[in-house]
Design a protein around this motif. Structure first.
Motif, PDB file in Angstrom:
ATOM      1  N   ARG A   1      47.085  37.529  45.352  1.00 51.97           N
ATOM      2  CA  ARG A   1      47.556  38.328  44.062  1.00 51.97           C
ATOM      3  C   ARG A   1      48.793  37.484  43.391  1.00 51.97           C
ATOM      4  O   ARG A   1      48.769  37.395  42.305  1.00 51.97           O
ATOM      5  CB  ARG A   1      47.830  39.667  44.375  1.00 51.97           C
ATOM      6  CG  ARG A   1      48.419  40.850  43.154  1.00 51.97           C
ATOM      7  CD  ARG A   1      48.559  42.259  43.496  1.00 51.97           C
ATOM      8  NE  ARG A   1      49.792  42.271  44.595  1.00 51.97           N
ATOM      9  CZ  ARG A   1      50.968  42.402  44.055  1.00 51.97           C
ATOM     10  NH1 ARG A   1      51.130  42.470  42.846  1.00 51.97           N
ATOM     11  NH2 ARG A   1      51.806  42.450  45.024  1.00 51.97           N
TER      12      ARG A   1
ATOM     13  N   TYR B   1      44.625  39.036  50.307  1.00 52.77           N
ATOM     14  CA  TYR B   1      44.589  39.665  48.976  1.00 52.77           C
ATOM     15  C   TYR B   1      45.927  39.751  48.467  1.00 52.77           C
ATOM     16  O   TYR B   1      46.171  39.193  47.119  1.00 52.77           O
ATOM     17  CB  TYR B   1      43.892  41.086  49.104  1.00 52.77           C
ATOM     18  CG  TYR B   1      44.072  41.778  47.951  1.00 52.77           C
ATOM     19  CD1 TYR B   1      43.193  41.669  46.839  1.00 52.77           C
ATOM     20  CD2 TYR B   1      45.393  42.644  47.309  1.00 52.77           C
ATOM     21  CE1 TYR B   1      43.231  42.160  45.521  1.00 52.77           C
ATOM     22  CE2 TYR B   1      45.399  42.905  46.208  1.00 52.77           C
ATOM     23  CZ  TYR B   1      44.387  42.866  45.371  1.00 52.77           C
ATOM     24  OH  TYR B   1      44.323  43.550  43.929  1.00 52.77           O
TER      25      TYR B   1
ATOM     26  N   SER C   1      37.694  42.776  45.808  1.00 50.74           N
ATOM     27  CA  SER C   1      38.605  43.548  46.638  1.00 50.74           C
ATOM     28  C   SER C   1      39.715  44.425  45.325  1.00 50.74           C
ATOM     29  O   SER C   1      39.643  45.532  45.685  1.00 50.74           O
ATOM     30  CB  SER C   1      39.597  42.689  47.478  1.00 50.74           C
ATOM     31  OG  SER C   1      40.450  43.291  48.079  1.00 50.74           O
ATOM     32  N   ARG C   2      39.668  43.566  44.574  1.00 50.38           N
ATOM     33  CA  ARG C   2      40.590  44.505  43.348  1.00 50.38           C
ATOM     34  C   ARG C   2      39.874  45.718  42.769  1.00 50.38           C
ATOM     35  O   ARG C   2      40.469  46.809  42.612  1.00 50.38           O
ATOM     36  CB  ARG C   2      41.208  43.403  42.277  1.00 50.38           C
ATOM     37  CG  ARG C   2      42.150  44.081  41.260  1.00 50.38           C
ATOM     38  CD  ARG C   2      42.501  43.231  40.381  1.00 50.38           C
ATOM     39  NE  ARG C   2      41.463  42.836  39.384  1.00 50.38           N
ATOM     40  CZ  ARG C   2      41.424  41.840  38.346  1.00 50.38           C
ATOM     41  NH1 ARG C   2      42.590  41.514  38.014  1.00 50.38           N
ATOM     42  NH2 ARG C   2      40.434  41.999  37.594  1.00 50.38           N
TER      43      ARG C   2
ATOM     44  N   TYR D   1      39.097  37.870  45.608  1.00 55.24           N
ATOM     45  CA  TYR D   1      40.163  38.639  44.959  1.00 55.24           C
ATOM     46  C   TYR D   1      39.706  39.608  44.290  1.00 55.24           C
ATOM     47  O   TYR D   1      39.978  40.874  44.152  1.00 55.24           O
ATOM     48  CB  TYR D   1      41.242  37.732  44.629  1.00 55.24           C
ATOM     49  CG  TYR D   1      42.179  38.331  43.637  1.00 55.24           C
ATOM     50  CD1 TYR D   1      43.538  39.385  44.168  1.00 55.24           C
ATOM     51  CD2 TYR D   1      41.876  38.383  42.250  1.00 55.24           C
ATOM     52  CE1 TYR D   1      44.198  39.597  43.232  1.00 55.24           C
ATOM     53  CE2 TYR D   1      42.871  38.948  41.075  1.00 55.24           C
ATOM     54  CZ  TYR D   1      43.976  39.730  42.006  1.00 55.24           C
ATOM     55  OH  TYR D   1      44.910  40.255  41.192  1.00 55.24           O
TER      56      TYR D   1
ATOM     57  N   PRO E   1      44.272  47.767  46.094  1.00 60.86           N
ATOM     58  CA  PRO E   1      45.018  46.753  45.934  1.00 60.86           C
ATOM     59  C   PRO E   1      46.141  46.784  45.143  1.00 60.86           C
ATOM     60  O   PRO E   1      46.272  47.661  44.506  1.00 60.86           O
ATOM     61  CB  PRO E   1      43.983  45.743  45.581  1.00 60.86           C
ATOM     62  CG  PRO E   1      42.885  46.400  44.693  1.00 60.86           C
ATOM     63  CD  PRO E   1      43.068  47.849  45.420  1.00 60.86           C
TER      64      PRO E   1
END
Length: 811
Positions: free
Chosen positions: A273, A269, A320-321, A317, A131
């Motif tokens: 962000r 995502y 996923s990061r 988020y 990401p």
């Protein structure tokens, strides 16, 4: 052919040089593996891919690891420093693994040379999964997924996603131990199997399980035996045809099921962000190493506290990061709005109705859908509180989703389920305005897409920092073994009898673990100090010292492993809180003051309640000294012991006895100079000392809770046993609490929240102080005795005020 071979080496060297300049990667499984420097190292990739090999060679050169280029000599045998498992072959009915010649040669060499050893290091490379980069069509097209990719797509992936490559380096595998314990053919098969299992777990952890087509999944749900039986029952009860009820079940399935799309996940995502960077000063995640250790071979159920609509977006988020697959999220049907609902559904949300107790067909479809998600290894997320907390407290857990999870696990316990408790600490929530209205008596507003447009102007306002703390994971099989040891005996029943015991215990344990991972923020510290003064004003220097005291009290208590404390100094915390708009700083000739308007004070109660449970035991001890100068330990235990279970239930604290908590609280207070230990007692400091003022402020934290309990018991005891229904007692107590706040000039709507009185009655019934007969509440003389003994906590003026309020307003 000779010409092409002569050109192959320069071509590869050119590709290495170009890729080394272009490639940008990051490690996800930090720290880097501990390699044995005396043992030859071979790297293993999950499948042959020239791009992955070049990326691995570049990474080892930059990191100073043993090289992945060239060959490694093992006696007379030479093998490539980087080998790959052969691709799986797809047959007509199943996928088969093929033998690796390099791996077979390696193990045969070790079998022939007992003095040799080799360490295999598995490496997984993901292109486009990392990401933090720009979103675009070509990046989505070239990113990794479960589908096998050809050479053209690999080349496109190197060009487009070379700047965001994710490297997962596994623990080294020592081959000597495998060869010594097993015959060579078995060792060859087992080594390949261990590597394939490792690579699949990493892939599941990063990309999630392979997604079935949505329509196929829904059709499978409807065709399951449980749903077919529910369809037949519904057709009989409603006097309709099986075909019609089947169509209704399919309609329910489409209403519920998510439609997860990897491109949409990546789009969300990148969108989130940018949103977090604009909205918050930072997002910190603590404790994810525990989750990474479980992902891949455990079914993960994320259970965060629910304070904001941002919760599920923020958690997805953060996961996923960190290279983890975002979970499927159970969302209320009220969020299935035009446009927004479709986007959330493709981001992994599945929708449920608030209540479906009277719709057995819908319940059967929903239960089967959840079971299929769990049994296939999809990570899930749901909120055990049901709805968002409007008071800032942890709400009582709701049984619905927990019961479904337990039933699903009982049907198929082969895959361990791990609950991941999560505390999300905001310094300022987006819903501050709506929460303020609701705290002041307004009705909850129904969500609509227009609300998104209304918050756009808030994006320029500061919202502080967000902290996401991972609590201690809970393994479901071990929990059930402890709570109901015979759960496996009748686990195949549709609704096992042990659910009535296990579900409440599971909810209470998860709530306790969420609260045990709380984040103390500057705003919550200011709220704890400022709201302890009835007029919501305090000297700045006193507030600074009190905030530092609170942090020191918490820091030196055991059980702080997952609790986070703010960095910096109290003066900076006050300035930060003022910048967020929660307080006013007013210069004055004798020193600066910190004040809060009635609206600010009302909103600050929400942030105070976020962390109030972390200080409630020390606050209870401090409150006992409001008009008592000294106690010994036995006297405090006798006075406060009966109250503690009520507080522990209300604030979702561990169920340990009060005696050890009292010892720790006394030691902490004495260490900070708030109590003085003598030969036979604990004494409060002299009234003119600053420590006496801090003790008073600390005791005020628990006063609202004790006053509510006093009012409720006074109303009940005045009415008599067997007179009031539970609902009547809750309403009368709420009305008296509201009247008390108005007569006192306080602006504290959460003080008369009806749910707090309901929770108090739950605890009193669970502890055996109350019981119901003919729908009325009954008690015996022990409750009257306990109430008279508890009166010693209150100073005479406060006790007189509460008693007069009850006697004037009740018949």
């Amino acid at each position: 052919m000779a010409v092409s071979r002569s050109l192959l080496a320069p071509l590869r060297a050119l590709c290495r040089a170009l890729l080394d300049r272009w490639l940008d990667y990051r490690h996800v499984d930090a720290p880097r593996p501990a390699l044995d420097a005396t043992c030859p190292t071979l790297y293993v990739l999950p499948h042959p891919a020239f791009s992955d090999r070049l990326a691995l060679e570049s990474m080892t050169r930059r990191e100073g690891l043993p090289g992945a280029q060239g060959n490694v000599a093992l006696g007379e045998t030479r093998l490539p420093a980087c080998i790959a498992l052969p691709r799986l072959s797809r047959g007509l009915t199943k996928v088969r693994g093929r033998r690796s010649p390099h791996l077979d040669t390696l193990l045969a060499s070790l079998a022939d040379n007992p003095e040799q050893n080799v360490q295999l290091v598995p490496v997984s490379v993901f292109w486009g999964r990392a990401p933090g980069k720009d979103f675009g069509f070509w990046k989505l097209l070239a990113a990794d997924s479960w589908q096998w990719s050809g050479r053209l797509r690999r080349l496109l992936s190197m060009i487009v996603n070379g700047k965001h490559v994710q490297m997962h380096i596994g623990a080294p595998l020592q081959l000597r131990s495998l060869v010594e314990r097993r015959p060579l053919p078995i060792a060859q098969r087992q080594t390949a199997r261990v590597l394939r299992v490792h690579f699949r777990r990493v892939r599941v952890r990063v990309l999630g399980p392979d997604l079935s087509h949505r329509n196929t999944l829904i059709r499978g749900v409807v065709e399951s035996p449980q749903v077919r039986q529910a369809i037949a029952d519904a057709a009989t009860a409603r006097n309709t045809s099986l075909e019609r009820e089947t169509r209704r079940a399919l309609r329910y399935g489409r209403e519920i099921a998510s439609n997860t799309s990897f491109p949409v996940l990546r789009f969300l995502y990148q969108l989130l962000r940018r949103l977090w960077n604009r909205l918050y000063g930072g997002v910190t995640v603590n404790g994810l190493d525990d989750v990474k250790a479980l992902a891949g071979d455990h079914e993960l159920i994320y259970v965060p506290c629910h304070r904001s609509h941002i919760d599920y977006l923020l958690l997805s988020y953060a996961l996923s990061r960190e290279g983890l697959m975002p979970p499927h999220i159970a969302a209320g049907r009220n969020l299935d709005m035009p446009v927004i609902g479709a986007l959330l559904r493709r981001g992994g949300a599945f929708f449920l109705r608030r209540s479906f107790r009277d719709n057995r067909l819908y319940a059967a479809v929903f239960n089967e859908y959840v079971h299929r998600l769990i049994s296939r290894g999809h990570p899930l997320e749901y909120f055990i509180e049901g709805g968002r907390s409007r008071t800032g407290r942890m709400l009582a857990p709701r049984p619905g989703m927990l019961a479904m999870t337990l039933r699903s696990f009982a049907r198929d316990p082969r895959r361990e389920v791990a609950f991941i408790p999560i505390y999300i600490g905001y310094e300022k929530v987006l819903e501050s305005g709506s929460y303020l209205k609701e705290l002041r008596g307004g009705q909850k507003k129904k969500e609509s897409p227009v609300d998104l447009l209304r918050i756009v102007h808030r994006l320029r306002q500061p919202h502080g920092h967000v902290t996401v703390n991972i609590g201690a994971p809970l393994m479901l099989s071990g929990f059930l073994d402890h709570q109901v040891p015979d759960w496996r005996d009748n686990r195949r029943q549709m609704r096992p009898a042990w659910l009535n015991q296990a579900v409440p215990a599971l909810g209470a344990t998860l709530a306790q673990r969420i609260n045990a991972a709380a984040a103390i923020t500057p705003v919550s510290l200011v709220a704890l100090g400022l709201l302890a003064n009835s007029h919501h004003a305090i000297e700045t220097d006193l507030l600074e010292r009190h905030m530092r005291l609170l942090v020191d009290l918490r820091r030196h208590l055991p059980g702080n492993e997952r609790i986070t404390l703010p960095d910096g100094e109290p003066r900076a915390w006050i300035a930060h809180t003022a910048q967020l708009g929660f307080i006013e700083r007013r210069p004055q000739a004798l020193g600066e003051l910190v004040l809060a308007t009635p609206e600010q004070a009302t909103l600050l109660t929400w942030y105070r309640n976020n962390v109030l449970h972390l200080f409630i035991d020390m606050a209870l001890v401090a409150f006992a000294y409001r008009h008592n100068a000294r106690f010994n330990t036995e006297e405090l235990l006798t006075l406060l012991g009966p109250i503690w279970p009520v507080l522990a239930h209300e604030f979702h604290l561990s169920a340990e006895s009060f005696a050890p908590r009292l010892e720790r609280a006394l030691a902490a207070l004495a260490a900070q100079g708030l109590l003085i230990e003598t030969a036979h007692a604990w004494e409060r400091p002299a009234g003119h000392l600053a420590s006496s003022e801090h003790l008073r402020l600390l005791g005020r934290l628990v006063q609202p809770t004790l006053e509510r309990g006093y009012l409720l018991l006074a109303v009940l005891l005045r009415a008599g046993s067997g007179t009031l229904t539970r609902e009547a007692l809750e309403e009368q107590s709420r009305q008296l609490a509201e009247r008390l706040t108005l007569l006192s000039g306080l602006n504290a709507p959460e003080f008369f929240d009806k749910r707090l009185f309901s929770g108090l009655l739950d605890t009193l019934e669970a502890q055996g102080w109350l019981w119901q007969e003919d729908n009325t509440l009954c008690y015996d003389a022990s409750l009257e005795h306990a109430q008279r003994r508890g009166q010693a906590l209150f100073d005479p003026s406060l006790r007189h005020r509460l008693t007069q309020l009850v006697y004037r307003q009740t018949p």
